[in-house]
Design an enzyme around this catalytic site. Sequence first.
Site, PDB file in Angstrom:
ATOM      1  N   ILE A  17       0.833  -1.206   0.000  1.00  0.00           N
ATOM      2  CA  ILE A  17       0.000   0.000   0.000  1.00  0.00           C
ATOM      3  C   ILE A  17       0.871   1.262   0.000  1.00  0.00           C
ATOM      4  O   ILE A  17       0.621   2.199  -0.758  1.00  0.00           O
ATOM      5  CB  ILE A  17      -0.968  -0.012   1.209  1.00  0.00           C
ATOM      6  CG1 ILE A  17      -1.898  -1.245   1.143  1.00  0.00           C
ATOM      7  CG2 ILE A  17      -1.784   1.283   1.267  1.00  0.00           C
ATOM      8  CD1 ILE A  17      -2.785  -1.340  -0.081  1.00  0.00           C
ATOM      9  N   GLY A 115      -6.074  -2.758   8.201  1.00  0.00           N
ATOM     10  CA  GLY A 115      -5.633  -3.805   9.123  1.00  0.00           C
ATOM     11  C   GLY A 115      -5.923  -3.458  10.568  1.00  0.00           C
ATOM     12  O   GLY A 115      -5.881  -4.324  11.442  1.00  0.00           O
ATOM     13  N   SER A 144     -10.588  -1.353   4.726  1.00  0.00           N
ATOM     14  CA  SER A 144      -9.925  -2.353   3.884  1.00  0.00           C
ATOM     15  C   SER A 144     -10.457  -2.327   2.455  1.00  0.00           C
ATOM     16  O   SER A 144     -11.476  -1.699   2.157  1.00  0.00           O
ATOM     17  CB  SER A 144     -10.156  -3.751   4.473  1.00  0.00           C
ATOM     18  OG  SER A 144     -11.476  -4.171   4.172  1.00  0.00           O
ATOM     19  N   CYS A 145      -9.770  -3.051   1.598  1.00  0.00           N
ATOM     20  CA  CYS A 145     -10.148  -3.122   0.183  1.00  0.00           C
ATOM     21  C   CYS A 145     -11.577  -3.634   0.012  1.00  0.00           C
ATOM     22  O   CYS A 145     -12.398  -3.026  -0.683  1.00  0.00           O
ATOM     23  CB  CYS A 145      -9.171  -4.008  -0.568  1.00  0.00           C
ATOM     24  SG  CYS A 145      -8.785  -5.562   0.294  1.00  0.00           S
ATOM     25  N   ASN A 146     -11.898  -4.757   0.661  1.00  0.00           N
ATOM     26  CA  ASN A 146     -13.245  -5.312   0.513  1.00  0.00           C
ATOM     27  C   ASN A 146     -14.298  -4.359   1.060  1.00  0.00           C
ATOM     28  O   ASN A 146     -15.342  -4.140   0.442  1.00  0.00           O
ATOM     29  CB  ASN A 146     -13.337  -6.660   1.244  1.00  0.00           C
ATOM     30  CG  ASN A 146     -12.656  -7.763   0.467  1.00  0.00           C
ATOM     31  OD1 ASN A 146     -12.928  -7.944  -0.719  1.00  0.00           O
ATOM     32  ND2 ASN A 146     -11.762  -8.492   1.104  1.00  0.00           N
ATOM     33  N   ARG A 173      -8.453 -13.198  -2.497  1.00  0.00           N
ATOM     34  CA  ARG A 173      -7.149 -13.663  -3.003  1.00  0.00           C
ATOM     35  C   ARG A 173      -6.318 -14.209  -1.830  1.00  0.00           C
ATOM     36  O   ARG A 173      -6.415 -13.737  -0.701  1.00  0.00           O
ATOM     37  CB  ARG A 173      -6.421 -12.534  -3.744  1.00  0.00           C
ATOM     38  CG  ARG A 173      -6.065 -11.310  -2.884  1.00  0.00           C
ATOM     39  CD  ARG A 173      -4.688 -11.427  -2.286  1.00  0.00           C
ATOM     40  NE  ARG A 173      -4.295 -10.299  -1.477  1.00  0.00           N
ATOM     41  CZ  ARG A 173      -4.496 -10.212  -0.158  1.00  0.00           C
ATOM     42  NH1 ARG A 173      -5.154 -11.149   0.490  1.00  0.00           N
ATOM     43  NH2 ARG A 173      -4.023  -9.179   0.512  1.00  0.00           N
ATOM     44  N   GLY A 200     -18.697  -7.195   6.482  1.00  0.00           N
ATOM     45  CA  GLY A 200     -20.036  -6.591   6.588  1.00  0.00           C
ATOM     46  C   GLY A 200     -20.120  -5.640   7.778  1.00  0.00           C
ATOM     47  O   GLY A 200     -20.426  -4.446   7.628  1.00  0.00           O
ATOM     48  N   HIS A 225      -9.754  -9.769  -5.527  1.00  0.00           N
ATOM     49  CA  HIS A 225     -10.931 -10.402  -4.914  1.00  0.00           C
ATOM     50  C   HIS A 225     -12.089 -10.371  -5.908  1.00  0.00           C
ATOM     51  O   HIS A 225     -12.145  -9.514  -6.801  1.00  0.00           O
ATOM     52  CB  HIS A 225     -11.396  -9.641  -3.673  1.00  0.00           C
ATOM     53  CG  HIS A 225     -10.358  -9.441  -2.615  1.00  0.00           C
ATOM     54  ND1 HIS A 225      -9.556 -10.452  -2.133  1.00  0.00           N
ATOM     55  CD2 HIS A 225     -10.011  -8.333  -1.905  1.00  0.00           C
ATOM     56  CE1 HIS A 225      -8.764  -9.979  -1.186  1.00  0.00           C
ATOM     57  NE2 HIS A 225      -9.012  -8.698  -1.033  1.00  0.00           N
TER      58      HIS A 225
END
Length: 346
Positions: A17, A115, A144-146, A173, A200, A225
Amino acid sequence: MTETKSIRVAINGYGVIGKRVADAVLAQDDMDLAGVADVVTDWRLRPVVSKEIALFGATHEHANAMTDAGLTVSGVLDDLLGQADVVVDCTPKRVAAKNIETYRTREIRFIIHGGEKHEVTGHSFVAESSFDSAIGRESTRVVSCNTTSIVRTLSTLKWAGLLKRARGTLLRRATDPWESHQGGIMNTLVPEPEIPSHQGPDAQSVDPDLDVVTMAVKVPETLAHLHYWSVQLTRPAEKEEVLEAFRASSRIALIRTKDGLAAINTVKELMADLGRPHDSLYEVALWEDMLKVERDELFYAYMVDNQAIVIPETIDAIRALTGLESDADSSIARTNASLGIRQRFF
Ligand SMILES: NC(=O)c1ccc[n+]([C@@H]2O[C@H](COP(=O)([O-])OP(=O)(O)OC[C@H]3O[C@@H](n4cnc5c(N)ncnc54)[C@H](O)[C@@H]3O)[C@@H](O)[C@H]2O)c1
């Protein structure tokens, strides 16, 4: 007329990152990169030298080791913080939480990443949803990315008055490409042991109104992902109405399998062909032709480049914390233009 650069940005941790944030900061005309700090001494820091970025050791010990490895070192983290207005902490999970005492003592604004937990800063950031509440704060957490992808997509459905509840399955991933020689999984799928998976609830740290449940499974690839979503709409809707809702986000790109973008590797290849740094897909790439609406039920899938999606959010978070920009749309437009972000690739 060239604008005077005003905000000096420090980056602590030049990994997956951190190096992408550094490139993105260099692409902004209202920011300067004060330098980067790290603890390693190997190939990973060579681009810092070639890009003429000032390098700092996390401590004197690390700075000495860097010097011994032939790297030109400008000082230690403390020196870097003294030359910056804001620090973006891109160190690994749970390291950043330990650094915040240092940032608070130095009275420097700071951004941490996904994180860490929401409680570490008490504010979670996705530009299109929480820019305004981040303005002038001491700190925020770029989620985070998701989670970024979930908030981006579900927010558009919410704005259109279409979102009742959403249930998603995330294919994650296994590891990042550069470290796939060190671990990852092969020839198996590893379900996350708990439902809901953490993404979620994490989306609710940005927008508590979202009724969202996620389930996740780790898959044996390193590219990106892939999310599958089933959404209960508030009322029956047409496909075009849903697509129009997604178009309200400038960071969702609608893609089509019939254009050959039939898998995540082809999308990554397109990003490479477009000349993006690190082949970055900053957008959520959502398959328009696969999307299905059955009366009041919506089904769709999209790709998340875990290494790239949080980079534009981080740039906007810098503007929000430092007050460099007080209008979310202006910051987002500026970031999008600098990184080539678009809603269609052709
Ligand atoms: N990798 C991803 O796909 C991804 C996506 C979204 C968010 N994040 C989050 O971003 C943050 C950074 O993750 P990453 O994947 O870039 O990690 P990374 O391991 O790739 O990079 C971390 C960097 O920090 C350095 N470092 C370690 N300890 C340090 C210390 N004490 N001081 C200074 N530097 C130190 C490491 O040498 C490395 O260069 C984490 O919070 C992570 O959860 C990662």
